[in-house]
Design an enzyme around this catalytic site. Sequence first.
Site, PDB file in Angstrom:
ATOM      1  N   GLN A 105       1.213  -1.132  -0.149  1.00  0.00           N
ATOM      2  CA  GLN A 105       0.101   0.172   0.090  1.00  0.00           C
ATOM      3  C   GLN A 105       1.371   1.523   0.077  1.00  0.00           C
ATOM      4  O   GLN A 105       0.430   2.626   0.137  1.00  0.00           O
ATOM      5  CB  GLN A 105      -0.993  -0.010   1.014  1.00  0.00           C
ATOM      6  CG  GLN A 105      -1.771  -1.229   1.680  1.00  0.00           C
ATOM      7  CD  GLN A 105      -3.058  -1.008   3.121  1.00  0.00           C
ATOM      8  OE1 GLN A 105      -3.074  -0.254   3.044  1.00  0.00           O
ATOM      9  NE2 GLN A 105      -1.656  -1.977   3.354  1.00  0.00           N
ATOM     10  N   HIS A 123      -1.395   1.613  -4.287  1.00  0.00           N
ATOM     11  CA  HIS A 123      -1.964   3.292  -4.148  1.00  0.00           C
ATOM     12  C   HIS A 123      -0.786   4.116  -5.102  1.00  0.00           C
ATOM     13  O   HIS A 123      -0.731   5.465  -4.452  1.00  0.00           O
ATOM     14  CB  HIS A 123      -1.604   3.102  -2.245  1.00  0.00           C
ATOM     15  CG  HIS A 123      -2.655   2.590  -1.448  1.00  0.00           C
ATOM     16  ND1 HIS A 123      -2.451   2.839  -0.300  1.00  0.00           N
ATOM     17  CD2 HIS A 123      -4.186   1.762  -2.083  1.00  0.00           C
ATOM     18  CE1 HIS A 123      -4.243   1.572   0.100  1.00  0.00           C
ATOM     19  NE2 HIS A 123      -4.909   1.901  -1.204  1.00  0.00           N
TER      20      HIS A 123
HETATM   21  P1  OAD Z   1      -1.088   3.072   9.276  1.00  0.00           P
HETATM   22  O1  OAD Z   1      -0.801   4.452   9.749  1.00  0.00           O
HETATM   23  O2  OAD Z   1      -3.055   2.732   9.315  1.00  0.00           O
HETATM   24  O3  OAD Z   1      -1.104   1.967   9.856  1.00  0.00           O
HETATM   25  C1  OAD Z   1       0.346   1.395   9.818  1.00  0.00           C
HETATM   26  C2  OAD Z   1       0.612  -0.054  10.751  1.00  0.00           C
HETATM   27  O4  OAD Z   1       1.828   0.350  10.802  1.00  0.00           O
HETATM   28  C3  OAD Z   1      -0.145  -0.222  12.372  1.00  0.00           C
HETATM   29  O5  OAD Z   1      -0.863  -1.176  12.218  1.00  0.00           O
HETATM   30  C4  OAD Z   1       1.189   0.483  13.165  1.00  0.00           C
HETATM   31  O6  OAD Z   1       0.815  -0.858  14.295  1.00  0.00           O
HETATM   32  C5  OAD Z   1       1.860  -0.594  12.953  1.00  0.00           C
HETATM   33  N1  OAD Z   1       3.832  -0.535  12.671  1.00  0.00           N
HETATM   34  C6  OAD Z   1       4.395   0.828  13.735  1.00  0.00           C
HETATM   35  N2  OAD Z   1       5.427   0.578  13.276  1.00  0.00           N
HETATM   36  C7  OAD Z   1       6.178  -0.627  12.885  1.00  0.00           C
HETATM   37  C8  OAD Z   1       6.876  -1.161  12.415  1.00  0.00           C
HETATM   38  N3  OAD Z   1       7.962  -1.233  13.236  1.00  0.00           N
HETATM   39  N4  OAD Z   1       7.239  -2.135  11.810  1.00  0.00           N
HETATM   40  C9  OAD Z   1       5.649  -3.057  11.712  1.00  0.00           C
HETATM   41  N5  OAD Z   1       4.641  -2.729  11.864  1.00  0.00           N
HETATM   42  C10 OAD Z   1       5.068  -1.033  12.071  1.00  0.00           C
HETATM   43  O7  OAD Z   1      -0.724   1.879   7.738  1.00  0.00           O
HETATM   44  P2  OAD Z   1      -1.704   1.487   6.993  1.00  0.00           P
HETATM   45  O8  OAD Z   1      -2.471  -0.119   7.182  1.00  0.00           O
HETATM   46  O9  OAD Z   1      -0.279   1.501   5.514  1.00  0.00           O
HETATM   47  O10 OAD Z   1      -3.974   5.492   1.724  1.00  0.00           O
HETATM   48  O11 OAD Z   1      -2.540   2.808   5.850  1.00  0.00           O
HETATM   49  C11 OAD Z   1      -3.204   1.725   5.220  1.00  0.00           C
HETATM   50  C12 OAD Z   1      -3.491   3.300   4.084  1.00  0.00           C
HETATM   51  O12 OAD Z   1      -4.109   4.520   4.560  1.00  0.00           O
HETATM   52  C13 OAD Z   1      -2.404   4.302   3.222  1.00  0.00           C
HETATM   53  O13 OAD Z   1      -1.260   3.647   2.111  1.00  0.00           O
HETATM   54  C14 OAD Z   1      -2.353   5.607   3.421  1.00  0.00           C
HETATM   55  C15 OAD Z   1      -3.235   5.795   4.369  1.00  0.00           C
HETATM   56  O14 OAD Z   1      -4.871   6.799   4.439  1.00  0.00           O
HETATM   57  C16 OAD Z   1      -4.092   6.630   0.717  1.00  0.00           C
HETATM   58  O15 OAD Z   1      -2.473   7.321   1.385  1.00  0.00           O
HETATM   59  C17 OAD Z   1      -4.684   5.816  -0.300  1.00  0.00           C
END
Ligand code: OAD
Length: 260
Positions: A105, A123
């Site tokens: 993503q 994305h």
């Molecule tokens: P999020 O910011 O929603 O989630 C990030 C995740 O990474 C959380 O579950 C954290 O616990 C986890 N996390 C943090 N540090 C970490 C680490 N060092 N190792 C592993 N995990 C870790 O980001 P996404 O799920 O990617 O879309 O968000 C999805 C979409 O929402 C993005 O692509 C973006 C956003 O709005 C668009 O911009 C269209």
Amino acid sequence: MEDGAPLETVRGWLCAAHRIAVLTGAGISAESGVPTFRDAQTGYWAQFRAEDMATEEGFRAHPGRVWGWYQHRRQMLAGVQPNAGHRALAEFARRHPGRLTLITQNVDGLHQRAGSTDVLCLHGDLMEDRFLDVPRACCHPDTVEAGSPPHCPRCGNMLRPGVVWFGENLPLRTLEAAQQAARACDLMLVVGTAGAVYPAAGLARIARDAGARVAIVNPQPTELDAVAHMVLRGTAAQVLPVLLAPAGSGGDNGPVPATP
Ligand code: OAD
């Protein structure tokens, strides 16, 4: 970091899997210094409203402000490097050609900079631009007038970042390839995503319903934990190098040969 039995269990699944799909989110880039979206303190959506910064309506309402934010993110990316999590995935794919499909993503390009190829970017790509409105004959990316945002000097059509905003469709072929990889895999690893945004998050359910094992790598609970067979509570840069490392002896995470 989670170690011991759960990690060894997932390593066993990995060794046995003929096809592996990996879905990554912002968390895999966190240890490179890239903010996530939903972290309560440092996440982008703790500072900005997604409606303002990640929708066409937000861009049309305040194009200079939104363009400036994406420029800031581009500049920030120029100063960071892929981390051990990105590298572990790229190295595994190099050692096992054709066995791993990487779906992300993320728009930050860090998987590619770590050496991953054929990444399915659901994305889009932060480093690309495209015209906001359907380009007319006068619209050409090489002749845009500088500005915030740059625009066609004749008709004013603005450049926008090549990312998928809320309310927009994902690139169809990429999404279909990701769904196919989810249906075909024996193991799906879900790394560093909160699992809050669809259709990307739905890939884990597709994989599970098709019979694959699903394992999560994340230091925090996610909306997909209930879909997973195993949750590894650790960070991507800690867990992935261990999980994906070549076996110490007698193999290299290779799949168990099919019995006749
Ligand atoms: P999020 O910011 O929603 O989630 C990030 C995740 O990474 C959380 O579950 C954290 O616990 C986890 N996390 C943090 N540090 C970490 C680490 N060092 N190792 C592993 N995990 C870790 O980001 P996404 O799920 O990617 O879309 O968000 C999805 C979409 O929402 C993005 O692509 C973006 C956003 O709005 C668009 O911009 C269209």
